[in-house]
Design an enzyme around this catalytic site. Structure first.
Site, PDB file in Angstrom:
ATOM      1  N   ASN A  90       0.873  -1.174   0.000  1.00  0.00           N
ATOM      2  CA  ASN A  90       0.000   0.000   0.000  1.00  0.00           C
ATOM      3  C   ASN A  90       0.907   1.221   0.000  1.00  0.00           C
ATOM      4  O   ASN A  90       1.587   1.502   0.987  1.00  0.00           O
ATOM      5  CB  ASN A  90      -0.918  -0.020   1.224  1.00  0.00           C
ATOM      6  CG  ASN A  90      -1.818   1.205   1.309  1.00  0.00           C
ATOM      7  OD1 ASN A  90      -2.236   1.597   2.387  1.00  0.00           O
ATOM      8  ND2 ASN A  90      -2.128   1.826   0.181  1.00  0.00           N
ATOM      9  N   HIS A 106      -5.770 -34.167  -9.900  1.00  0.00           N
ATOM     10  CA  HIS A 106      -4.715 -33.153  -9.772  1.00  0.00           C
ATOM     11  C   HIS A 106      -3.699 -33.343 -10.883  1.00  0.00           C
ATOM     12  O   HIS A 106      -3.180 -34.448 -11.070  1.00  0.00           O
ATOM     13  CB  HIS A 106      -4.023 -33.276  -8.406  1.00  0.00           C
ATOM     14  CG  HIS A 106      -2.996 -32.209  -8.186  1.00  0.00           C
ATOM     15  ND1 HIS A 106      -1.701 -32.468  -7.835  1.00  0.00           N
ATOM     16  CD2 HIS A 106      -3.080 -30.865  -8.311  1.00  0.00           C
ATOM     17  CE1 HIS A 106      -1.030 -31.330  -7.735  1.00  0.00           C
ATOM     18  NE2 HIS A 106      -1.845 -30.341  -8.021  1.00  0.00           N
ATOM     19  N   GLU A 136      -0.386 -31.484 -11.775  1.00  0.00           N
ATOM     20  CA  GLU A 136       0.708 -30.501 -11.673  1.00  0.00           C
ATOM     21  C   GLU A 136       1.560 -30.651 -12.930  1.00  0.00           C
ATOM     22  O   GLU A 136       1.929 -31.776 -13.291  1.00  0.00           O
ATOM     23  CB  GLU A 136       1.540 -30.777 -10.413  1.00  0.00           C
ATOM     24  CG  GLU A 136       2.790 -29.918 -10.267  1.00  0.00           C
ATOM     25  CD  GLU A 136       2.476 -28.415 -10.239  1.00  0.00           C
ATOM     26  OE1 GLU A 136       1.750 -27.980  -9.342  1.00  0.00           O
ATOM     27  OE2 GLU A 136       2.964 -27.693 -11.150  1.00  0.00           O
ATOM     28  N   HIS A 144      -4.054 -23.562 -10.607  1.00  0.00           N
ATOM     29  CA  HIS A 144      -3.132 -22.886  -9.680  1.00  0.00           C
ATOM     30  C   HIS A 144      -1.937 -22.377 -10.472  1.00  0.00           C
ATOM     31  O   HIS A 144      -1.671 -22.866 -11.563  1.00  0.00           O
ATOM     32  CB  HIS A 144      -2.718 -23.835  -8.559  1.00  0.00           C
ATOM     33  CG  HIS A 144      -3.764 -23.888  -7.488  1.00  0.00           C
ATOM     34  ND1 HIS A 144      -3.477 -23.740  -6.147  1.00  0.00           N
ATOM     35  CD2 HIS A 144      -5.104 -24.035  -7.577  1.00  0.00           C
ATOM     36  CE1 HIS A 144      -4.603 -23.808  -5.460  1.00  0.00           C
ATOM     37  NE2 HIS A 144      -5.611 -23.992  -6.295  1.00  0.00           N
ATOM     38  N   GLU A 145      -1.271 -21.368  -9.932  1.00  0.00           N
ATOM     39  CA  GLU A 145      -0.247 -20.626 -10.687  1.00  0.00           C
ATOM     40  C   GLU A 145      -0.815 -20.300 -12.071  1.00  0.00           C
ATOM     41  O   GLU A 145      -0.188 -20.561 -13.113  1.00  0.00           O
ATOM     42  CB  GLU A 145       1.071 -21.407 -10.831  1.00  0.00           C
ATOM     43  CG  GLU A 145       1.702 -21.812  -9.527  1.00  0.00           C
ATOM     44  CD  GLU A 145       1.001 -23.011  -8.901  1.00  0.00           C
ATOM     45  OE1 GLU A 145       0.649 -23.944  -9.629  1.00  0.00           O
ATOM     46  OE2 GLU A 145       0.788 -23.007  -7.683  1.00  0.00           O
ATOM     47  N   GLU A 190      -6.135 -19.991  -8.505  1.00  0.00           N
ATOM     48  CA  GLU A 190      -5.383 -19.398  -7.400  1.00  0.00           C
ATOM     49  C   GLU A 190      -5.069 -17.958  -7.809  1.00  0.00           C
ATOM     50  O   GLU A 190      -5.951 -17.127  -7.870  1.00  0.00           O
ATOM     51  CB  GLU A 190      -4.145 -20.248  -7.146  1.00  0.00           C
ATOM     52  CG  GLU A 190      -3.432 -19.935  -5.860  1.00  0.00           C
ATOM     53  CD  GLU A 190      -2.168 -20.772  -5.720  1.00  0.00           C
ATOM     54  OE1 GLU A 190      -1.863 -21.176  -4.605  1.00  0.00           O
ATOM     55  OE2 GLU A 190      -1.471 -20.985  -6.723  1.00  0.00           O
ATOM     56  N   GLU A 193      -1.592 -21.657   1.695  1.00  0.00           N
ATOM     57  CA  GLU A 193      -0.375 -22.479   1.799  1.00  0.00           C
ATOM     58  C   GLU A 193       0.824 -21.682   2.311  1.00  0.00           C
ATOM     59  O   GLU A 193       1.713 -22.246   2.942  1.00  0.00           O
ATOM     60  CB  GLU A 193      -0.060 -23.112   0.445  1.00  0.00           C
ATOM     61  CG  GLU A 193       0.248 -22.097  -0.642  1.00  0.00           C
ATOM     62  CD  GLU A 193       0.204 -22.692  -2.053  1.00  0.00           C
ATOM     63  OE1 GLU A 193      -0.478 -23.706  -2.247  1.00  0.00           O
ATOM     64  OE2 GLU A 193       0.840 -22.119  -2.943  1.00  0.00           O
TER      65      GLU A 193
HETATM   66  C1  NOJ Z   1       1.183 -25.122  -5.716  1.00  0.00           C
HETATM   67  C2  NOJ Z   1      -0.287 -25.113  -5.455  1.00  0.00           C
HETATM   68  O1  NOJ Z   1      -0.758 -23.825  -5.140  1.00  0.00           O
HETATM   69  C3  NOJ Z   1      -0.543 -26.062  -4.319  1.00  0.00           C
HETATM   70  O2  NOJ Z   1      -1.905 -26.003  -3.951  1.00  0.00           O
HETATM   71  C4  NOJ Z   1      -0.128 -27.442  -4.712  1.00  0.00           C
HETATM   72  O3  NOJ Z   1      -0.253 -28.263  -3.597  1.00  0.00           O
HETATM   73  C5  NOJ Z   1       1.316 -27.468  -5.185  1.00  0.00           C
HETATM   74  N1  NOJ Z   1       1.568 -26.441  -6.123  1.00  0.00           N
HETATM   75  C6  NOJ Z   1       1.670 -28.810  -5.822  1.00  0.00           C
HETATM   76  O4  NOJ Z   1       0.986 -28.947  -7.029  1.00  0.00           O
END
Ligand code: NOJ
Length: 676
Positions: free
Chosen positions: A181, A378, A380, A458-459, A477, A483
């Site tokens: 800010n 999931h 990744e 995510h990402e 996300e 996290e």
């Molecule tokens: C980052 C993600 O935000 C998280 O939720 C996930 O557990 C890890 N990557 C592994 O994929």
């Protein structure tokens, strides 16, 4: 702020048949906001004023290209089309069922005075709560493709302001940064949405809508104090690669008299195209648990071996918990081959159809289904896009066969580290918010939709409202989530979730993963910097149609009375109303469940305590409710006494005022149960 009197000249508004004007205006339906486009002095500019006070001073529009001359200034207006628009449309899921789209539109057609007279159109839509504009470059003689090297759009704010923003350059962690800010003049380069409060007390949010076939835009301050668009580049420095014609995303400016008002705007959704997927009744808002937090706490691992979290036995434990407490989904991370070794660096090793031997996916899918629960998939990728694109269709087909309807994707890779093989066969690295990834995410959504699968990325690339067009983009996300409290140094400060609703959340839903009840004593002195009651408040405040109950089953079983709120809270809404708030300080939001009569209200604070005296006039007329209140105890404090919470019940109607104290870093969650 300078008072600006706009001289509305009669000639400019609807046609050019009385000669070529050098300015054109359009006002919002309520007449308070006026947008002007000008070609005066061979400069192509736009400006925005509200109540006759400048918000954006004349700011340049235009482009620089790789394969042709720059296009800005030196243009004349050859057509002005104005129209009014009033409609409502229904969201398949969302913060509200019915969205109203009331705006005035102006399409200005421009022709360059030199360079063979290239054509450009700029379309403005002005709503009572802000505006959007986009460039439309029509097909024209001799131009078969273009490479944009720079979008010259400027945002020259008329006065300094207080700004809440995240930098684009300061970190490897994409959008996952603690908000700053500062004064606007201290902003260097910021992601959007960026939120401003002007000296006069007007709230603004700058963002973009419908980021399709284009690169994400951030705002960069030039040495002379101007803000201009900065597009995320391709690996070779190109900004955007287009065909013969192109349309940019909408550049949006939300305008509100109050901070809460920013959250009640639907501009971003209204500027997106309607649903392109047809029947999406298979996209299901719901709540899920998962083998997830235990990895972040280093209790178990994604990779195989003794600590492997995604075992058949452990998954059954989560499925049993989900079935017992009414959660519909069980996310399992680390189920597939590829996590061993440095998974962040080895994205190309992930196999998206091959489970580890100690994870019996077929048996678990059946075990879940017998108990009214589904596994959540999931994927990744660690930014290994070619590897993922080559396998994703088979992966989605397998998930569909197993009754898996939601998939969380992941793109863990530093900024500018998305790996792919380019057209020339060379290994190159792209940006998370560049055009390559904008296109990749849409490919994933389309492939997933063929198998009736919804995606929670995510990402991700930032949200620009594409959930309207692709309603299977169910969440994402795109900010610091829960996290960071497990391993971030530091974790999220108490103000973080009091800033998100006014910044990141203006873009769309976030999979924040709330609901941590075991708040203290993680590795390396990490902890959650909230009270337990604030974790409940997050379910109402941080909107997502899928919400995780993120903690471990054994931690919930210690607080079954508080778990009850997570079991009861809806994730799909008939209506949402941001009631009150100040950025970083506090926020109060009410939502009515879709398909039911209950209302929910959540409120939370940042660093300081807050006394809330909230009118309940949003409740339905003539209905008495039992208010089930989950709040901080009077002696609570995120730092010294986070577990102090009180659950109490009270009869209320819409004529009452509910007084609640939020302690520092605290919150409340209320379910209003309609009495028959
Ligand atoms: C980052 C993600 O935000 C998280 O939720 C996930 O557990 C890890 N990557 C592994 O994929």
């Amino acid at each position: 702020m300078k008072k600006l009197l706009f001289m509305m000249t009669a000639f400019a508004l609807s046609s050019c048949d009385k000669g070529l004007p050098d300015r054109a205006f359009v006002t919002s339906p309520d007449g308070r906001t006026i947008v002007e486009l000008s070609t005066k002095g061979d400069q192509l500019t736009y400006s925005v004023a509200r109540d006759q006070e400048a918000i954006v001073s004349p700011s340049i529009l235009g482009f620089e290209f790789k394969n042709m001359a720059a296009l800005f200034g030196n243009m004349e207006i050859v057509g002005i089309d104005q129209s009014g628009h009033k409609s409502s449309w229904e969201q398949p899921w969302g913060e509200r069922r019915l969205v109203h789209d009331i705006h005035r539109e102006m399409l200005v057609s421009l022709k360059e005075k030199t360079n063979g007279g290239r054509l450009l159109k700029i379309r403005f839509r002005v709503f009572d709560d802000g505006l959007g504009f986009r460039y439309e470059f029509p097909e024209q003689k001799g131009i078969t493709s273009t490479v944009i090297m720079n979008e010259k759009t400027e945002f020259q704010f008329a006065s300094d302001a207080s700004a809440w923003w995240i930098p684009t350059d300061a970190t490897a962690n994409r959008y996952e940064v603690i908000y700053k800010n500062t004064t606007l003049s201290a902003v260097t380069e910021a992601h959007t949405p960026i939120t401003l409060k002007t000296k006069e007390g007007t709230y603004l949010s700058l963002h973009e809508a419908a980021l399709v076939n284009y690169s994400g835009m951030s705002l960069q301050q030039t040495p002379d104090g101007h803000f201009e668009a900065d597009l995320s580049p391709w690996a070779n420095g190109d900004k955007v690669r287009t065909g013969a014609s192109f349309k940019t995303p909408w550049r949006t400016i939300q305008i509100s008299d109050t901070a809460a008002g920013l959250m009640n705007s639907d501009i971003i959704l209204n500027l997106n195209e309607p649903n392109k997927l047809g029947d999406v009744s298979w996209v299901e808002p719901n709540k899920y648990v998962g083998i997830w937090w235990e990895m972040h706490l280093n209790v178990s691992s994604w990779g195989s071996g003794e600590k492997h979290g995604a075992t058949t036995e452990n998954t059954k434990r989560y499925i049993d918990f989900a079935a017992k407490y009414g959660f519909k989904g069980v996310l399992v991370e680390g189920w597939n081959i590829g996590w061993d070794g440095d998974w962040v660096a080895n994205g190309d090793l992930f196999r998206f159809t091959e489970p580890y031997p100690d994870y019996d996916i077929e048996a678990l899918a059946a075990y879940a289904q017998e108990r009214g629960v589904s596994l959540v998939g999931h994927n990744e990728t660690s930014g290994g896009i070619d590897n993922y694109e080559a396998q994703m269709k088979d992966g989605f087909a397998m998930f569909e066969r197993l009754g898996i309807a939601q998939v969380k994707t992941g793109y863990v890779a530093d900024i500018g580290n998305i790996k792919r093989i380019n057209e020339a066969g060379a290994k190159v690295k792209e940006h998370h918010d560049g055009q390559f990834m904008a296109e990749h995410h849409i490919k994933v959504l389309k492939a997933a939709a063929e198998h009736k699968i919804s995606i929670n990325s995510h990402e991700p690339i930032k949200d620009t409202g594409l959930r309207r067009t692709y309603p299977n983009w169910i969440s994402r996300e795109g900010a610091r989530g829960q996290e960071y409290n497990a391993w971030g140094s530091p974790g999220n400060p108490p103000s973080h979730t009091a800033i998100l609703p006014f910044t990141r959340m203006l873009a769309g839903p976030m999979d924040f993963t709330p609901g941590i009840f075991s708040l203290l004593d993680y590795e390396n002195n990490n902890r959650v910097s909230t009270t337990l009651a604030k974790q409940l408040a997050l379910y109402v405040v941080i909107y997502s149609p899928i919400q995780m109950a993120a903690d471990l089953p054994e931690n919930y079983e210690k607080h079954l009375d508080a778990l009850q709120f997570i079991q009861d809270v809806s994730t799909d809404w008939e209506q949402s109303i941001a009631l009150d708030g100040e950025i970083g300080d506090f926020v109060v939001i009410a939502r009515k469940e879709r398909g039911g009569n209950d209302w929910f209200m959540g409120g939370l604070s940042g660093e300081n305590a807050k006394n809330i005296n909230q009118s309940l006039s949003f409740l339905d007329q003539g209905v008495t409710y039992e208010a089930q209140i989950y709040r901080d105890g009077d002696e609570g404090h995120w730092d010294t006494n986070p577990y102090d919470y009180v659950i109490e019940k009270k009869e209320v109607t819409r004529d009452e005022i509910l007084s609640l104290k939020i302690v520092p870093g605290g919150g409340f969650a209320v379910r209003f149960v309609a009495q028959k």
